[in-house]
Design a protein around this motif. Sequence first.
Motif, PDB file in Angstrom:
ATOM      1  N   SER A   1      43.854  -5.493  44.237  1.00 44.21           N
ATOM      2  CA  SER A   1      43.490  -4.216  43.609  1.00 44.21           C
ATOM      3  C   SER A   1      43.821  -3.022  44.497  1.00 44.21           C
ATOM      4  N   LYS A   2      43.591  -3.155  45.803  1.00 45.85           N
ATOM      5  CA  LYS A   2      43.721  -2.004  46.709  1.00 45.85           C
ATOM      6  C   LYS A   2      45.097  -1.996  47.385  1.00 45.85           C
TER       7      LYS A   2
ATOM      8  N   ASP B   1      33.838 -10.393  52.685  1.00 41.83           N
ATOM      9  CA  ASP B   1      34.492  -9.632  51.617  1.00 41.83           C
ATOM     10  C   ASP B   1      35.496  -8.677  52.274  1.00 41.83           C
TER      11      ASP B   1
ATOM     12  N   TYR C   1      37.520   5.563  51.255  1.00 37.54           N
ATOM     13  CA  TYR C   1      36.309   6.312  50.925  1.00 37.54           C
ATOM     14  C   TYR C   1      35.900   7.194  52.099  1.00 37.54           C
TER      15      TYR C   1
ATOM     16  N   PHE D   1      27.830  -3.340  48.654  1.00 36.84           N
ATOM     17  CA  PHE D   1      28.536  -3.328  47.377  1.00 36.84           C
ATOM     18  C   PHE D   1      27.556  -3.799  46.299  1.00 36.84           C
TER      19      PHE D   1
ATOM     20  N   ASN E   1      32.835  -0.934  52.246  1.00 41.38           N
ATOM     21  CA  ASN E   1      32.581  -0.022  51.139  1.00 41.38           C
ATOM     22  C   ASN E   1      31.064   0.064  50.974  1.00 41.38           C
TER      23      ASN E   1
ATOM     24  N   ARG F   1      43.997  -7.716  37.548  1.00 40.82           N
ATOM     25  CA  ARG F   1      42.892  -8.603  37.923  1.00 40.82           C
ATOM     26  C   ARG F   1      43.415  -9.809  38.694  1.00 40.82           C
TER      27      ARG F   1
ATOM     28  N   GLU G   1      32.062 -13.581  44.684  1.00 47.04           N
ATOM     29  CA  GLU G   1      30.655 -13.380  45.082  1.00 47.04           C
ATOM     30  C   GLU G   1      29.797 -14.385  44.308  1.00 47.04           C
TER      31      GLU G   1
ATOM     32  N   THR H   1      41.848  -9.180  47.664  1.00 43.73           N
ATOM     33  CA  THR H   1      42.223  -8.692  46.332  1.00 43.73           C
ATOM     34  C   THR H   1      43.568  -7.983  46.370  1.00 43.73           C
TER      35      THR H   1
ATOM     36  N   GLY I   1      40.571 -11.140  40.631  1.00 43.37           N
ATOM     37  CA  GLY I   1      39.976 -10.158  41.547  1.00 43.37           C
ATOM     38  C   GLY I   1      39.118 -10.853  42.588  1.00 43.37           C
ATOM     39  N   ALA I   2      38.559 -10.039  43.496  1.00 44.55           N
ATOM     40  CA  ALA I   2      37.719 -10.595  44.572  1.00 44.55           C
ATOM     41  C   ALA I   2      36.270 -10.749  44.128  1.00 44.55           C
ATOM     42  N   LYS I   3      35.841  -9.901  43.192  1.00 47.08           N
ATOM     43  CA  LYS I   3      34.410  -9.824  42.854  1.00 47.08           C
ATOM     44  C   LYS I   3      33.851 -11.161  42.387  1.00 47.08           C
TER      45      LYS I   3
ATOM     46  N   ASN J   1      31.140  -7.430  55.030  1.00 48.92           N
ATOM     47  CA  ASN J   1      32.156  -6.666  54.286  1.00 48.92           C
ATOM     48  C   ASN J   1      32.810  -5.707  55.279  1.00 48.92           C
TER      49      ASN J   1
ATOM     50  N   PRO K   1      38.389  -6.717  50.845  1.00 48.03           N
ATOM     51  CA  PRO K   1      39.359  -6.085  49.945  1.00 48.03           C
ATOM     52  C   PRO K   1      40.178  -4.971  50.602  1.00 48.03           C
ATOM     53  N   TYR K   2      39.660  -4.411  51.705  1.00 48.78           N
ATOM     54  CA  TYR K   2      40.341  -3.244  52.305  1.00 48.78           C
ATOM     55  C   TYR K   2      41.085  -3.635  53.583  1.00 48.78           C
TER      56      TYR K   2
HETATM   57  C1  LIG Z   1      33.507  -4.355  48.744  1.00 51.65           C
HETATM   58  C2  LIG Z   1      34.208  -4.728  47.495  1.00 51.65           C
HETATM   59  N1  LIG Z   1      34.193  -6.007  47.093  1.00 51.65           N
HETATM   60  C3  LIG Z   1      34.813  -6.384  45.966  1.00 51.65           C
HETATM   61  C4  LIG Z   1      35.497  -5.496  45.180  1.00 51.65           C
HETATM   62  C5  LIG Z   1      36.115  -5.992  43.902  1.00 51.65           C
HETATM   63  O1  LIG Z   1      37.462  -5.852  43.818  1.00 51.65           O
HETATM   64  P1  LIG Z   1      38.297  -6.588  42.694  1.00 51.65           P
HETATM   65  O2  LIG Z   1      38.991  -5.512  41.917  1.00 51.65           O
HETATM   66  O3  LIG Z   1      39.261  -7.435  43.419  1.00 51.65           O
HETATM   67  O4  LIG Z   1      37.391  -7.422  41.857  1.00 51.65           O
HETATM   68  C6  LIG Z   1      35.531  -4.142  45.537  1.00 51.65           C
HETATM   69  C7  LIG Z   1      36.182  -3.159  44.679  1.00 51.65           C
HETATM   70  O5  LIG Z   1      35.977  -1.972  44.753  1.00 51.65           O
HETATM   71  C8  LIG Z   1      34.875  -3.762  46.733  1.00 51.65           C
HETATM   72  O6  LIG Z   1      34.863  -2.490  47.132  1.00 51.65           O
END
Ligand SMILES: Cc1ncc(COP(=O)(O)O)c(C=O)c1O
Length: 420
Positions: free
Chosen positions: A238-239, A206, A325, A126, A178, A247, A105, A236, A100-102, A174, A208-209
Amino acid sequence: MALTLSDFAQSLTVETAFSVLAVAKQLKAEGKDVVELEVGDSPFDSTASAKSTGIEAIQNNQSHYCASPGIPEFRKAAADFVSREFNVDAKPENIVVGPGAKVFEQFFCEAFLNPGDGVLVFSPYFPTYLPNIQRRGARMVLSDLKQSNEFRPDLADIKKFLAEDPSPKAIFLNSPHNPTGGVIPEEDLKAIADLIRGKNIAVFSDEPYCHMVWQGKHHSILAQPGMMDQCVSAYTFSKSYSMSGWRLGFCVASEAVATSIGKMVNTTLSCTPPIVQLAGAAALNCDSVERDEVMLKFREKVVLLTNKLNAIENFHALDPHATFYVFVNVAPVCNQLGITSHGLALYLLEGADDDFGIACLGGECFGEAGQGFLRFSCAEPNDRLEQAIDFIPEALSRTDRIASYLESHPAARLKAPYPV
Ligand SMILES: Cc1ncc(COP(=O)(O)O)c(C=O)c1O
């Protein structure tokens, strides 16, 4: 002697979306009908090549350790992807894969921050940025994003941070953002790059979107001259590819920084499962048409949600710019009812009705600058989105229920009116 947790562990703040999700799931288990708009997950299936390649990789026994920064197929696919789509001059050596991206960080903070360093963060933000900055004993410096400025970062605040902070070291960007859905326009990215170029300032970008921009297209600060030397961008699956549970994500950075982050993967995770990397590489190489079709469905959902929310008296959301969102200003409603915005969110879930509830988040879950807003994701089918938003005026009219909710949840009482 009693075992004590570290100061860091005791002060750790978490992503509230997951706490609200737990309450929503509990209420559902007890029989309540809950429309879940709290978590930023995709309601769609993972894309086709990702699924078939993942299955194949299991059958081919791709089930062992691999190199910490990633398998060559993945690093190449990711480098090609950012070059092709965002005009970023990346080679496989610039890529590090992760779950994942988180997690990037944390690795970014470990790569650049020493105790006491200043990190500029735009608020609302975030929620996991703060604990990752605190892990290094660094300081978060806030700059507020404003709805009246379409949630664009204030360049004057960046100049001030660089000139006046006692130890400025990093900036978190970001975009798309988000929770607000805001976008940093290319001209602002250029201006930010011009402000930091050649200085000892690192940027965590960051993104992700990156496929959910509804007006124009996505731009990364990495595409600005010289920024590969100063930025770490995180992406990521994820989206864009509806792969949150697999993950998978990656970062793009200079070769030296990527090597350092690879060491952090080595010393924490060892590696990211090769099965998942192969599935992700297939998604990047083969699934962009399916991905873009799904993005259009998200766009339709965001438009629907925004229009319906804006039809409620004293609710105000901007036209959709990006993300899945909707960040709607409900300050006048909170002031009138004497309830905080997260109190209002929890009332819609728990208190407004015995049989039906809506799970969403108060803007303060993303920092003080989010007060007076609600964040809705669009992770449910369209008819459920409509049903949820149609219920809100009814829920707001049940003043007896609001009064008893405030009675039993005094923390939800608004102490001073929000600015309107
Ligand atoms: C701004 C931001 N950064 C990171 C993430 C983390 O995403 P990941 O599922 O890739 O860990 C999210 C997920 O909602 C996000 O909104």
